[in-house]
Design an enzyme around this catalytic site. Structure first.
Site, PDB file in Angstrom:
ATOM      1  N   ASP A   1      33.996  32.809  45.820  1.00 45.95           N
ATOM      2  CA  ASP A   1      34.582  33.054  47.139  1.00 45.95           C
ATOM      3  C   ASP A   1      33.637  33.954  47.916  1.00 45.95           C
ATOM      4  O   ASP A   1      33.269  35.038  47.455  1.00 45.95           O
ATOM      5  CB  ASP A   1      35.950  33.729  47.001  1.00 45.95           C
TER       6      ASP A   1
ATOM      7  N   GLU B   1      32.245  27.464  48.491  1.00 44.40           N
ATOM      8  CA  GLU B   1      32.909  26.934  49.680  1.00 44.40           C
ATOM      9  C   GLU B   1      31.895  26.358  50.672  1.00 44.40           C
ATOM     10  O   GLU B   1      30.825  26.915  50.872  1.00 44.40           O
ATOM     11  CB  GLU B   1      33.695  28.051  50.381  1.00 44.40           C
TER      12      GLU B   1
ATOM     13  N   ASP C   1      40.815  37.629  46.985  1.00 46.02           N
ATOM     14  CA  ASP C   1      39.556  36.913  46.784  1.00 46.02           C
ATOM     15  C   ASP C   1      39.506  36.264  45.402  1.00 46.02           C
ATOM     16  O   ASP C   1      38.873  35.210  45.229  1.00 46.02           O
ATOM     17  CB  ASP C   1      38.376  37.857  46.963  1.00 46.02           C
TER      18      ASP C   1
END
Length: 350
Positions: A135, A218, A298
């Site tokens: 993340d 991501e 997170d």
């Protein structure tokens, strides 16, 4: 004028303009407001590319990381390697460029045979023990699904130096010798920030691809994030797109799977049951009473990234998952890594 320029270099320049125009047209067709290419002053055009021919490299004339490179219609230049060129690599392209600081650099584009590229582990053999979801966070630079949080870089001193030099530049007469000297000092301050961020990312990405067989990250809309509300300068400092690009090419270099996954909803979605819960930006904990799963915000996002990575590869979510053992409510069980430790003792750039 054109007789003084090597033909391949001129062709590469035309190809660059054509590529830029094609990219603008494609974005416009997708609905983006792209505007037009701005005219570049001759003083701002500082790079020349030689594609496949017109240059020679002689790395036997000198020692101690020095070599000579010859560009057609320019002559021989003495260069100092930042890193040696691999013996099994073929030089396909060479570019020399003058930076705003006044320094000159030569960049080589290399091609490597597939036999010299490490083979990636079989996808079917991957599991959560040698795979990680990342993340790209707010309080931390990255947060991994196996419980590591890496701090942000502290660039306050560098920005203070930059702003001081910029104030001095604003008091100089534009175009004067003193203005040019001060402009180079500003450029060096900016270069120091860029190099510090790049050095940090090189070491961090090298560690990730060496540590794991698969890294899931991501796929962020970085341009959109910079245009949104919030501290755009700090978002720019993260250079997330650059981070992801380095991660992908090092995955090929070290034989590691690097996969981008859909970023939307990774923070809101519960990593245990999959139900979405709205969270304001200041809420740093994930808590869903229905399934009883509580953890750091997170950490929850990184677990979702890991799960989406397995789905992207067509694999099922393993029965034994880190979701069941993740530290609840706070980050006391997570290993924190200082950004300064990454810079000072991290793995050197490959």
């Amino acid at each position: 004028m054109f007789t003084d320029t090597y033909s391949k270099a001129a062709q590469a320049t035309v190809a660059r303009f054509h590529r830029n125009l094609s990219n603008l047209r494609k974005k416009k067709e997708k609905g983006y407001n792209v505007g037009r290419l701005k005219r570049q002053a001759p003083s701002d055009y500082r790079s020349v590319t030689y594609n496949q021919s017109g240059f020679d490299l002689d790395d036997k004339r000198d020692r101690d990381r020095f070599a000579y490179v010859r560009f057609s219609k320019v002559g021989w230049m003495k260069i100092r390697y930042s890193r040696p060129i691999p013996e099994h690599a073929t030089i396909k392209e060479a570019t020399f460029k003058k930076e705003r600081t006044g320094e000159w650099f030569v960049t080589f584009s290399l091609e490597t045979d597939e036999e010299h590229v490490p083979e990636k582990p079989d996808v079917d053999s991957l599991d959560t023990s040698n795979s990680v979801g990342i993340d790209l966070g707010i309080l931390n630079y990255i947060h991994t699904s196996d419980g590591k949080a890496v701090d942000w870089l502290d660039l306050e001193d560098e920005y203070e130096r930059l702003h001081r030099e910029q104030r001095k530049l604003s008091r100089k007469e534009h175009g004067s010798n003193n203005y040019e000297k001060q402009r180079r000092k500003v450029a060096k301050a900016q270069r120091r920030i860029r190099r510090k961020v790049l050095d940090y990312q090189h070491k961090l990405t090298t560690w990730l691809v060496k540590e794991y067989d698969a890294v899931f990250v991501e796929d962020l809309n970085v341009a959109g994030m910079l245009q949104g509300d919030g501290n755009a300068r700090n978002k720019q400092d993260t250079a997330w797109r650059q981070f992801i690009t380095l991660l992908e090419y090092k995955g090929d270099l070290y034989g590691t799977h690097v996969v981008q996954v859909e970023a939307r909803g990774t923070t809101k979605e519960c990593a245990r049951c999959g139900v979405e819960t709205a969270k304001p930006i200041w809420a740093r904990e994930h808590s869903y009473l229905a399934c009883g799963f509580e953890t750091d915000r997170d950490a929850n996002a990184s677990l979702n990234v890991l799960q989406r990575g397995f789905e992207r590869l067509g694999l099922g979510w393993p029965e034994s998952t880190p979701v069941e053992t993740v530290t609840a409510t706070d980050t006391a069980g997570f290993q924190r890594v200082s950004a300064s430790d990454v810079i000072e003792t991290g793995t050197p750039c490959p």
